[in-house]
Design an enzyme around this catalytic site. Structure first.
Site, PDB file in Angstrom:
ATOM      1  N   HIS A   1      -0.822  -0.079  -9.673  1.00  0.00           N
ATOM      2  CA  HIS A   1      -1.579  -1.029  -8.836  1.00  0.00           C
ATOM      3  C   HIS A   1      -2.066  -2.208  -9.682  1.00  0.00           C
ATOM      4  O   HIS A   1      -3.248  -2.547  -9.673  1.00  0.00           O
ATOM      5  CB  HIS A   1      -2.769  -0.317  -8.157  1.00  0.00           C
ATOM      6  CG  HIS A   1      -3.131  -0.944  -6.842  1.00  0.00           C
ATOM      7  ND1 HIS A   1      -3.430  -0.222  -5.718  1.00  0.00           N
ATOM      8  CD2 HIS A   1      -3.259  -2.252  -6.474  1.00  0.00           C
ATOM      9  CE1 HIS A   1      -3.718  -1.040  -4.721  1.00  0.00           C
ATOM     10  NE2 HIS A   1      -3.620  -2.275  -5.155  1.00  0.00           N
TER      11      HIS A   1
ATOM     12  N   ASP B   1       4.322  -0.316  -7.003  1.00  0.00           N
ATOM     13  CA  ASP B   1       3.058  -0.658  -7.661  1.00  0.00           C
ATOM     14  C   ASP B   1       1.915   0.115  -7.018  1.00  0.00           C
ATOM     15  O   ASP B   1       0.786   0.078  -7.510  1.00  0.00           O
ATOM     16  CB  ASP B   1       2.793  -2.173  -7.541  1.00  0.00           C
ATOM     17  CG  ASP B   1       1.535  -2.590  -8.276  1.00  0.00           C
ATOM     18  OD1 ASP B   1       1.437  -2.265  -9.485  1.00  0.00           O
ATOM     19  OD2 ASP B   1       0.640  -3.202  -7.663  1.00  0.00           O
TER      20      ASP B   1
ATOM     21  N   ARG C   1       0.862  -1.187   0.000  1.00  0.00           N
ATOM     22  CA  ARG C   1       0.000   0.000   0.000  1.00  0.00           C
ATOM     23  C   ARG C   1       0.897   1.236   0.000  1.00  0.00           C
ATOM     24  O   ARG C   1       1.906   1.283   0.710  1.00  0.00           O
ATOM     25  CB  ARG C   1      -0.915   0.040   1.225  1.00  0.00           C
ATOM     26  CG  ARG C   1      -2.126  -0.892   1.155  1.00  0.00           C
ATOM     27  CD  ARG C   1      -3.143  -0.476   0.079  1.00  0.00           C
ATOM     28  NE  ARG C   1      -4.290  -1.369  -0.004  1.00  0.00           N
ATOM     29  CZ  ARG C   1      -4.383  -2.423  -0.810  1.00  0.00           C
ATOM     30  NH1 ARG C   1      -3.394  -2.724  -1.628  1.00  0.00           N
ATOM     31  NH2 ARG C   1      -5.473  -3.174  -0.833  1.00  0.00           N
TER      32      ARG C   1
ATOM     33  N   GLU D   1      -2.355   7.706  -4.993  1.00  0.00           N
ATOM     34  CA  GLU D   1      -2.782   7.073  -6.252  1.00  0.00           C
ATOM     35  C   GLU D   1      -4.275   7.222  -6.523  1.00  0.00           C
ATOM     36  O   GLU D   1      -4.729   7.068  -7.667  1.00  0.00           O
ATOM     37  CB  GLU D   1      -2.426   5.577  -6.249  1.00  0.00           C
ATOM     38  CG  GLU D   1      -3.277   4.741  -5.282  1.00  0.00           C
ATOM     39  CD  GLU D   1      -2.925   3.251  -5.302  1.00  0.00           C
ATOM     40  OE1 GLU D   1      -1.731   2.923  -5.188  1.00  0.00           O
ATOM     41  OE2 GLU D   1      -3.850   2.428  -5.433  1.00  0.00           O
TER      42      GLU D   1
HETATM   43  P1  NAI Z   1      -1.705 -11.011   5.109  1.00  0.00           P
HETATM   44  O1  NAI Z   1      -2.722 -10.502   6.044  1.00  0.00           O
HETATM   45  O2  NAI Z   1      -1.713 -12.457   4.708  1.00  0.00           O
HETATM   46  O3  NAI Z   1      -0.244 -10.714   5.697  1.00  0.00           O
HETATM   47  C1  NAI Z   1       0.140  -9.488   6.245  1.00  0.00           C
HETATM   48  C2  NAI Z   1       1.303  -9.779   7.173  1.00  0.00           C
HETATM   49  O4  NAI Z   1       1.809  -8.535   7.627  1.00  0.00           O
HETATM   50  C3  NAI Z   1       0.910 -10.601   8.404  1.00  0.00           C
HETATM   51  O5  NAI Z   1       1.785 -11.705   8.540  1.00  0.00           O
HETATM   52  C4  NAI Z   1       1.072  -9.620   9.547  1.00  0.00           C
HETATM   53  O6  NAI Z   1       1.469 -10.239  10.757  1.00  0.00           O
HETATM   54  C5  NAI Z   1       2.161  -8.711   8.993  1.00  0.00           C
HETATM   55  N1  NAI Z   1       2.295  -7.446   9.676  1.00  0.00           N
HETATM   56  C6  NAI Z   1       1.372  -6.747  10.371  1.00  0.00           C
HETATM   57  N2  NAI Z   1       1.928  -5.636  10.876  1.00  0.00           N
HETATM   58  C7  NAI Z   1       3.229  -5.625  10.479  1.00  0.00           C
HETATM   59  C8  NAI Z   1       4.311  -4.732  10.689  1.00  0.00           C
HETATM   60  N3  NAI Z   1       4.180  -3.633  11.408  1.00  0.00           N
HETATM   61  N4  NAI Z   1       5.498  -5.048  10.136  1.00  0.00           N
HETATM   62  C9  NAI Z   1       5.653  -6.175   9.418  1.00  0.00           C
HETATM   63  N5  NAI Z   1       4.658  -7.054   9.196  1.00  0.00           N
HETATM   64  C10 NAI Z   1       3.462  -6.776   9.712  1.00  0.00           C
HETATM   65  O7  NAI Z   1      -1.780 -10.085   3.827  1.00  0.00           O
HETATM   66  P2  NAI Z   1      -1.317 -10.417   2.349  1.00  0.00           P
HETATM   67  O8  NAI Z   1      -2.423 -11.109   1.623  1.00  0.00           O
HETATM   68  O9  NAI Z   1       0.017 -11.046   2.358  1.00  0.00           O
HETATM   69  O10 NAI Z   1      -1.222  -8.956   1.736  1.00  0.00           O
HETATM   70  C11 NAI Z   1      -0.228  -8.036   2.156  1.00  0.00           C
HETATM   71  C12 NAI Z   1      -0.600  -6.662   1.640  1.00  0.00           C
HETATM   72  O11 NAI Z   1      -0.486  -6.665   0.214  1.00  0.00           O
HETATM   73  C13 NAI Z   1      -2.076  -6.304   1.886  1.00  0.00           C
HETATM   74  O12 NAI Z   1      -2.221  -5.688   3.131  1.00  0.00           O
HETATM   75  C14 NAI Z   1      -2.397  -5.367   0.767  1.00  0.00           C
HETATM   76  O13 NAI Z   1      -2.222  -4.052   1.249  1.00  0.00           O
HETATM   77  C15 NAI Z   1      -1.331  -5.653  -0.287  1.00  0.00           C
HETATM   78  N6  NAI Z   1      -1.907  -6.112  -1.542  1.00  0.00           N
HETATM   79  C16 NAI Z   1      -1.557  -5.437  -2.696  1.00  0.00           C
HETATM   80  C17 NAI Z   1      -2.059  -5.830  -3.912  1.00  0.00           C
HETATM   81  C18 NAI Z   1      -1.654  -5.147  -5.182  1.00  0.00           C
HETATM   82  O14 NAI Z   1      -2.288  -5.349  -6.237  1.00  0.00           O
HETATM   83  N7  NAI Z   1      -0.618  -4.324  -5.193  1.00  0.00           N
HETATM   84  C19 NAI Z   1      -3.030  -6.921  -4.012  1.00  0.00           C
HETATM   85  C20 NAI Z   1      -3.283  -7.596  -2.751  1.00  0.00           C
HETATM   86  C21 NAI Z   1      -2.747  -7.187  -1.563  1.00  0.00           C
END
Ligand code: NAI
Length: 337
Positions: A301, A264, A240, A269
């Site tokens: 994105h 990305d 994000r 954005e």
């Molecule tokens: P997820 O919920 O599976 O994993 C997020 C991880 O971040 C968790 O393991 C959590 O413990 C960790 N976390 C929380 N606070 C943290 C911190 N302060 N420092 C380090 N790690 C921390 O989420 P997922 O599916 O892996 O997605 C990650 C991010 O990717 C989403 O939040 C979303 O913003 C982004 N995303 C971007 C997309 C794109 O098209 N560019 C598409 C899908 C998701």
């Protein structure tokens, strides 16, 4: 059930229609789909009047004012077609009796593979090489890259996407460092080491962000943290935009402290991405400056944007709506999440 999808593009319409027709046994046809190209905001919320279900996308701003209008128009469910939910005031939704569900995982591979693509492109300067050869310039000066093998890569956030990313990048023969408040055994099994964020930033040649945007993670990459990174390091953000202070990053690029940047997502954005603005002046000076650096790669994105991900988003969103309609909601987002 009447459902309105805001920020709809032709590919959304196609994926939802295909999901409805190819999976009739699941009862998806019971959802009466209405597509709107407009973003959901205070001026467009009125369009959803009479829709029990509203489906926003990532750059729709669903704050308390918008929720108030949706609630008054009869909306009872926000079915997010995204994993992230930082664009919704969950607390306000709960207070107004609007449930929120999301698509927690659709294709972690799509995003992880895009991050890998950005690393390879920036390192081997493929974006510049492609431009050159098309102009008949077959020189190599300025295109020097480095072997990934033997380097150190920091993964911030080892959730579903971060874990896939760590697995792919580990295969290049790099040392993987990880930072996440929750340690995952799959990451340890790769031989990766969990360290504190400071140590990860100081030791990594490449840092890739995969954690959610929340108040504590906003601008986690800022002037101070950029100074603690290895000189010349590469930063990749497919998570994000708000995780990175874009102004600080411009300064770090100008000074040469940051060697490469792949974005990305971008914190401002909202009014630009997912639309064609090529006939207009770009009024965002920070983005314009970022786009002027040869060692910066920006995509709008699109990391999620694979056929498999779109299919899964449509199927999970419709399943979420039906489960909620049947009184057994799944993938619910709660105020404490
Ligand atoms: P997820 O919920 O599976 O994993 C997020 C991880 O971040 C968790 O393991 C959590 O413990 C960790 N976390 C929380 N606070 C943290 C911190 N302060 N420092 C380090 N790690 C921390 O989420 P997922 O599916 O892996 O997605 C990650 C991010 O990717 C989403 O939040 C979303 O913003 C982004 N995303 C971007 C997309 C794109 O098209 N560019 C598409 C899908 C998701």
């Amino acid at each position: 059930m009447r459902m309105m999808l805001f920020s709809s593009r032709p590919y959304d319409i196609e994926s939802f229609r295909v999901a409805q027709t190819s999976a009739t046994l699941r009862g998806f046809e019971a959802v009466d789909l209405h597509f709107r190209e407009a973003r959901l905001d205070e001026s467009t919320a009125v369009l959803a009047e009479g829709c029990e279900v509203v489906c926003p996308f990532v750059n729709d701003q669903v704050g308390a004012d918008v929720l108030q209008q949706l609630a008054a128009g009869g909306t009872r469910l926000l079915a997010l077609r995204s994993a992230g939910f930082n664009h919704v005031d969950i607390q306000a939704a709960t207070q107004m009796g609007i449930d929120v569900v999301r698509v927690p995982a659709y294709s972690p591979y799509a995003v992880a593979e895009h991050a890998i693509g950005m690393i390879l492109t920036l390192n081997r300067k493929l974006h510049r090489a492609n431009n050159r050869t098309r102009e008949g310039d077959f020189s190599l000066t300025g295109l020097l890259g480095f072997d990934l093998h033997g380097k150190t890569v920091g993964v911030v956030g080892t959730g579903s996407i971060g874990r896939v990313f760590a697995r792919i990048i580990a295969a290049f023969g790099v040392e993987v460092l990880a930072f996440d408040p929750v340690r995952h055994p799959d990451v340890l099994a790769l031989g990766a080491h969990y360290v504190e964020l400071d140590e990860l930033l100081a030791r990594s040649d490449i840092v890739s962000l995969h954690c959610p945007l929340m108040p504590p993670t906003r601008h986690m990459i800022n002037a101070e943290s950029l100074l603690s990174m290895k000189p010349g390091a590469m930063l990749i953000n497919t998570s994000r935009g708000g995780l990175v202070d874009s102004v600080a990053v411009v300064e770090a690029l100008k000074s040469g402290r940051l060697g490469h940047l792949g974005l990305d997502v971008y914190e401002e954005e909202g009014s630009l991405f997912f639309e064609d603005h090529s006939d207009e002046l770009l009024l965002d000076d920070v983005l314009a400056r970022l786009l002027s650096f040869p060692n910066v790669l920006i995509t709008a994105h699109q990391a999620f944007f694979t056929r498999e991900a779109l299919e899964q988003i449509a199927v999970t969103t419709l399943s979420n709506v039906l489960a909620w309609g049947g009184g057994a909601p799944v993938n619910v987002v709660l105020p404490d999440d």
